[in-house]
Design an enzyme around this catalytic site. Sequence first.
Site, PDB file in Angstrom:
ATOM      1  N   ARG A 126       0.810  -1.224   0.000  1.00 41.14           N
ATOM      2  CA  ARG A 126       0.000   0.000   0.000  1.00 41.14           C
ATOM      3  C   ARG A 126       0.840   1.268   0.000  1.00 41.14           C
ATOM      4  O   ARG A 126       0.589   2.185  -0.780  1.00 41.14           O
ATOM      5  CB  ARG A 126      -0.965  -0.006   1.187  1.00 41.14           C
ATOM      6  N   THR A 127       1.849   1.339   0.847  1.00 39.41           N
ATOM      7  CA  THR A 127       2.643   2.568   0.944  1.00 39.41           C
ATOM      8  C   THR A 127       3.417   2.818  -0.343  1.00 39.41           C
ATOM      9  O   THR A 127       3.402   3.929  -0.882  1.00 39.41           O
ATOM     10  CB  THR A 127       3.595   2.512   2.161  1.00 39.41           C
TER      11      THR A 127
ATOM     12  N   LYS B 160      24.190  -8.412  -2.666  1.00 39.83           N
ATOM     13  CA  LYS B 160      25.606  -8.730  -2.889  1.00 39.83           C
ATOM     14  C   LYS B 160      26.504  -8.012  -1.886  1.00 39.83           C
ATOM     15  O   LYS B 160      27.716  -8.016  -2.024  1.00 39.83           O
ATOM     16  CB  LYS B 160      26.016  -8.336  -4.313  1.00 39.83           C
TER      17      LYS B 160
ATOM     18  N   ARG C 125      11.563   3.561   2.835  1.00 40.72           N
ATOM     19  CA  ARG C 125      10.955   2.625   3.790  1.00 40.72           C
ATOM     20  C   ARG C 125      12.062   1.676   4.187  1.00 40.72           C
ATOM     21  O   ARG C 125      12.695   1.060   3.326  1.00 40.72           O
ATOM     22  CB  ARG C 125       9.793   1.898   3.125  1.00 40.72           C
TER      23      ARG C 125
ATOM     24  N   HIS D  36       6.167   6.554  11.204  1.00 45.76           N
ATOM     25  CA  HIS D  36       5.546   6.489   9.884  1.00 45.76           C
ATOM     26  C   HIS D  36       4.780   7.805   9.713  1.00 45.76           C
ATOM     27  O   HIS D  36       3.552   7.848   9.733  1.00 45.76           O
ATOM     28  CB  HIS D  36       4.604   5.294   9.792  1.00 45.76           C
TER      29      HIS D  36
END
Length: 194
Positions: free
Chosen positions: A42-43, A70, A92, A120
Amino acid sequence: RAEIELILDHAAEFKAQATHSRKLSNLEGIVVANLFFEPSTRTRTSFSLAAKRLSADTVDFTASGSSLSKGETYLDTARTIEAMGIDAIVVRHASAGAPHRIAQWVDAAVINAGDGWHEHPTQALLDCYTIRQHRGDLSGQRIAIVGDIKHSRVARSDVAAFTALGAEVVLVAPPSLLPPSLAGWPVTVSHDLD
């Protein structure tokens, strides 16, 4: 308070304009990179659609399948993405403080789309906007946040935003789902929803 209200006012303007036109030109010529170091549906989709609806070009980055697997650091990833001509980076990350740290390393604007259990803030702005749409000004409102407060980055950001806008916040949870200390939190606590 003034900054939050300005953002909410702009959001209302964008929403009103969007009903007349599916695409606005506010961010034309701007490149926004969505750097998601942890899974999100959603975000990530919301940020991508919002940028595109405001005419920005977007680049979506996900950690899986990237050079992070890596051994590349997220410092190197952020600097590499910025070197590609990025104007804004939406971050995020599972680690608290990661967006703040990235903002210290790059010149691009950095937007926190959730970091660990920490914050958030964009979700809190959306929650404020929704409440304002349905209930009016948050000043004097009594808002309960119910559930797992201890592990909720949204709850922390909601408390900050709601109280900045003049609301009274009550946390409702069993003691095991509250942070070990609520010192400095401008809230009251109840263990009973009634």
